[in-house]
Motif scaffolding. Structure first.
Motif, PDB file in Angstrom:
ATOM      1  N   VAL A  82      48.572  47.719  56.603  1.00 31.27           N
ATOM      2  CA  VAL A  82      48.092  46.560  57.350  1.00 31.27           C
ATOM      3  C   VAL A  82      48.867  46.541  58.661  1.00 31.27           C
ATOM      4  N   TYR A  94      49.483  45.102  62.565  1.00 36.17           N
ATOM      5  CA  TYR A  94      49.408  43.854  63.342  1.00 36.17           C
ATOM      6  C   TYR A  94      49.350  44.194  64.823  1.00 36.17           C
ATOM      7  N   ILE A 114      53.482  42.687  57.093  1.00 32.99           N
ATOM      8  CA  ILE A 114      52.706  43.796  57.671  1.00 32.99           C
ATOM      9  C   ILE A 114      53.490  45.100  57.568  1.00 32.99           C
ATOM     10  N   VAL A 116      38.630  45.588  60.395  1.00 32.32           N
ATOM     11  CA  VAL A 116      39.146  44.739  61.468  1.00 32.32           C
ATOM     12  C   VAL A 116      38.169  43.592  61.699  1.00 32.32           C
ATOM     13  N   THR A 164      38.890  36.910  55.923  1.00 31.72           N
ATOM     14  CA  THR A 164      40.150  37.642  55.800  1.00 31.72           C
ATOM     15  C   THR A 164      40.489  37.896  54.335  1.00 31.72           C
ATOM     16  N   LEU A 194      41.088  41.788  53.205  1.00 32.58           N
ATOM     17  CA  LEU A 194      42.362  42.294  52.700  1.00 32.58           C
ATOM     18  C   LEU A 194      42.296  42.696  51.231  1.00 32.58           C
ATOM     19  N   TYR A 222      43.541  45.903  60.137  1.00 34.85           N
ATOM     20  CA  TYR A 222      44.232  45.455  61.343  1.00 34.85           C
ATOM     21  C   TYR A 222      44.121  43.947  61.477  1.00 34.85           C
ATOM     22  N   ILE A 223      45.219  43.322  61.872  1.00 37.48           N
ATOM     23  CA  ILE A 223      45.290  41.884  62.117  1.00 37.48           C
ATOM     24  C   ILE A 223      45.641  41.686  63.584  1.00 37.48           C
ATOM     25  N   TYR A 224      44.943  40.766  64.249  1.00 30.80           N
ATOM     26  CA  TYR A 224      45.221  40.491  65.658  1.00 30.80           C
ATOM     27  C   TYR A 224      46.135  39.280  65.773  1.00 30.80           C
ATOM     28  N   GLU A 247      45.762  35.378  64.543  1.00 29.73           N
ATOM     29  CA  GLU A 247      44.749  35.077  63.530  1.00 29.73           C
ATOM     30  C   GLU A 247      45.409  34.560  62.264  1.00 29.73           C
ATOM     31  N   GLU A 248      46.690  34.945  62.039  1.00 29.50           N
ATOM     32  CA  GLU A 248      47.396  34.422  60.874  1.00 29.50           C
ATOM     33  C   GLU A 248      47.696  32.927  61.009  1.00 29.50           C
ATOM     34  N   TYR A 303      47.802  34.121  54.653  1.00 32.78           N
ATOM     35  CA  TYR A 303      47.997  35.521  55.036  1.00 32.78           C
ATOM     36  C   TYR A 303      49.188  36.130  54.303  1.00 32.78           C
TER      37      TYR A 303
END
Length: 551
Positions: free
Chosen positions: A17, A19, A52, A332, A378, A382, A389-391, A394-395, A475
């Motif tokens: 994962v 970030y 992550i 993503v 999400t 996951l 991928y996490i932007y 977003e968490e 998350y």
């Protein structure tokens, strides 16, 4: 039931994962309103606690910043607005100490017009070796006053700009698929290929763990540069069509085979990830064959609407196509180029990629619906086998910043379309760390290169740290359970009997159910591992996802 399996392997990138950090908007250490490398270093422990495996840094190399760093003037140095090479080394060492790998952005399709090579090309004559590094062409018409073809820039307007020679006479044209300050390299030139192999070695020798390759599908252009008119309703980066003469040309694969060989000479499983906007998972998978890249963003998945049938179809296709070439799917939902999924999934009007959302946009999302769907999306993503991928932000459940004043906008798309397309500023606003602090803790001065929405005061990280029902805690829980249960290298088995509006599957011992319909869904017996929102007894509410251990 259909059984789909992600090809297992020991390489970290198969299930990682990752970030995404957009450096100018992550954390600002010196208070000038622009995020920087020391700011990133100061928050790496927060990312470690999130759970992550790696970070990807959008460009921080030397640049005039006409396109937020995607216009690179020096590929082997740090831009002063982000710090120094020493700052980078400290950040890299700190990340590795925390068990976090570091991927850096590489922009090989084009350079800045301030790059030494392009400045040399401007001073050289037509047909010279200096101009052969870029896509210079004579114009059409008796006086060469028409561009060489009809190609449009991704940012709007023509993809060609004409030079004025030192004596004032109009000269050749040069290709720029993006802003006019971003001339495209000519990748048929061996000198360009040799140059970028040197750039790769520079960063690999410094210890980076891989590269995210910008516009990876755009380096090679079709011979003859034929005219092409894209679908006006489609996306701007090529994911809506086949046989675009400047996207996805077969010869580009030769470049990545050479890069693969180069990375293989280093230890620790260095990786390449392609930003390649292609129409289907099958076509995207061609970029991650065993001797090419290791990952490719699954953009067909990203652009899929909040619809159970469509999502099940793209997941099925992805889990067939990517493992079919020995690669993991790479999921993503958000990045620095698209509307944040906490807003995008609740839009009620068409919004082509790159258009953005602004004050006059149609179909604006309901924030509560958007956040509920984003948390569910999400929770679904996951649980899938492969990498994700996490932007940044977003968490925290950040929505798109939609009310940015016109005079504060900075995306080239806004200017090149005369305000017809808002562009990507709304997903790039500096993220909030601390409620009640200047710039919400982005720095201690209150400066911010893009204005932060007032409503973000209630979404700061410190507030969410104290709330076990927050998106941040969701998350954390998802990432911890994903890691503990090995879902990234698991096996997916579709479950039937839940109806067309429900996604239901089992990944090893975890049953995942997502309700995308209009009414609650009865859950099977089992122990709740986690859910994207509160359950209603034994029923799963609308726009909610759950992980169960079923009996």
């Amino acid at each position: 039931m259909t059984l789909l399996t992600e090809t297992a392997g020991s390489e970290w990138w198969r299930s990682a994962v990752i970030y995404q950090i957009y450096p100018r908007s992550f954390a600002d250490n010196n208070g000038d309103g622009m995020g920087d490398l020391p700011g990133i270093t100061s928050h790496l422990s927060d990312l470690a606690s999130l759970g992550i495996d790696a970070i990807w840094l959008s460009p921080f190399m030397t640049s005039p910043q006409k396109d937020a760093g995607y216009d690179v003037a020096d590929y082997c140095d740090v831009d002063p607005i982000f710090g120094t090479m020493s700052d980078f080394d400290v950040m890299l060492k700190t990340a590795h100490t925390l068990g976090i790998r570091v991927i850096v952005d590489l922009v090989p399709n084009h350079s800045s017009d301030q790059h030494a090579w392009f400045q040399q090309a401007l001073a050289a004559a037509p047909g010279s070796p200096e101009r052969a590094r870029y896509m210079f062409r004579d114009g059409q018409g008796p006086d060469g006053s028409l561009p060489p073809n009809n190609w449009d820039s991704v940012f709007g307007g023509s993809a060609w700009s004409r030079l004025t020679e030192p004596d004032g006479a109009p000269g050749q044209w040069y290709l720029h698929l993006f802003d006019e300050s971003q001339p495209d390299f000519d990748w048929s030139n061996p000198e360009v290929r040799e140059y970028f192999e040197g750039v790769l070695r520079f960063w690999l020798d410094r210890g980076v763990d891989g590269f995210r390759v910008d516009v990876a599908h755009g380096l090679i252009k079709m011979d003859g540069l034929p005219d092409y008119t894209p679908d006006p309703e489609g996306g701007s980066m090529g994911g809506d069509a086949d046989d675009v003469p400047y996207w996805g040309q077969p010869a580009v694969h030769e470049i990545y085979r050479e890069w693969h060989k180069l990375l293989a000479t280093y230890d620790d499983d260095r990786a390449l990830c392609a930003e390649a906007w292609l129409p289907t998972p099958e076509k995207t998978a061609l970029w991650v064959r065993p001797d090419e890249m290791h990952q490719a963003f699954n953009f067909p998945y990203l652009v899929t609407e909040w619809d159970a049938v469509a999502l099940r179809r793209v997941i099925t296709e992805s889990l067939r196509a990517f493992p079919g070439v020995g690669a993991p799917p790479t999921w993503v939902l958000s990045n620095h180029d698209v509307v944040r999924h906490a807003s995008r999934l609740a839009l009620t009007a068409d919004n082509p990629q790159g258009d953005g959302i602004g004050p006059k946009s149609q179909g604006k999302p309901d924030p509560a619906v958007g956040l509920r769907r984003a948390r569910a999306a999400t929770t679904l993503m996951l649980a899938l086998p492969g990498s994700a991928y996490i932007y940044q932000g977003e968490e925290l459940g950040l929505p798109e910043a939609m009310e940015i004043p016109d005079d504060a906008r900075q995306d080239p798309t806004w200017f090149r379309t005369n305000g017809e397309r808002y562009g990507r500023d709304g997903c790039r606003v500096p993220i909030p760390w601390q409620s009640g602090a200047p710039a919400y803790g982005f720095n201690d001065t209150g400066a911010s290169w893009l204005p932060q929405p007032e409503e973000w005061a209630g979404l700061t990280r410190d507030l969410q740290e104290a709330d076990s029902e927050s998106t941040l805690w969701l998350y954390r829980t998802l990432l911890a359970e994903r890691r503990e249960r090995g879902l990234g290298v698991g096996t997916l088995e579709w479950l039937e009997g839940f109806g067309d509006d429900v996604i239901a599957f089992r990944n090893d011992a975890v049953t995942v159910i997502v309700n995308i319909g209009a009414a609650p869904v009865q859950l099977p017996a089992g122990v709740v591992v986690t859910s994207s929102g509160p359950l209603e007894g034994a029923q799963l509410p609308v726009d909610t996802a759950v992980w169960l251990e079923t009996v």
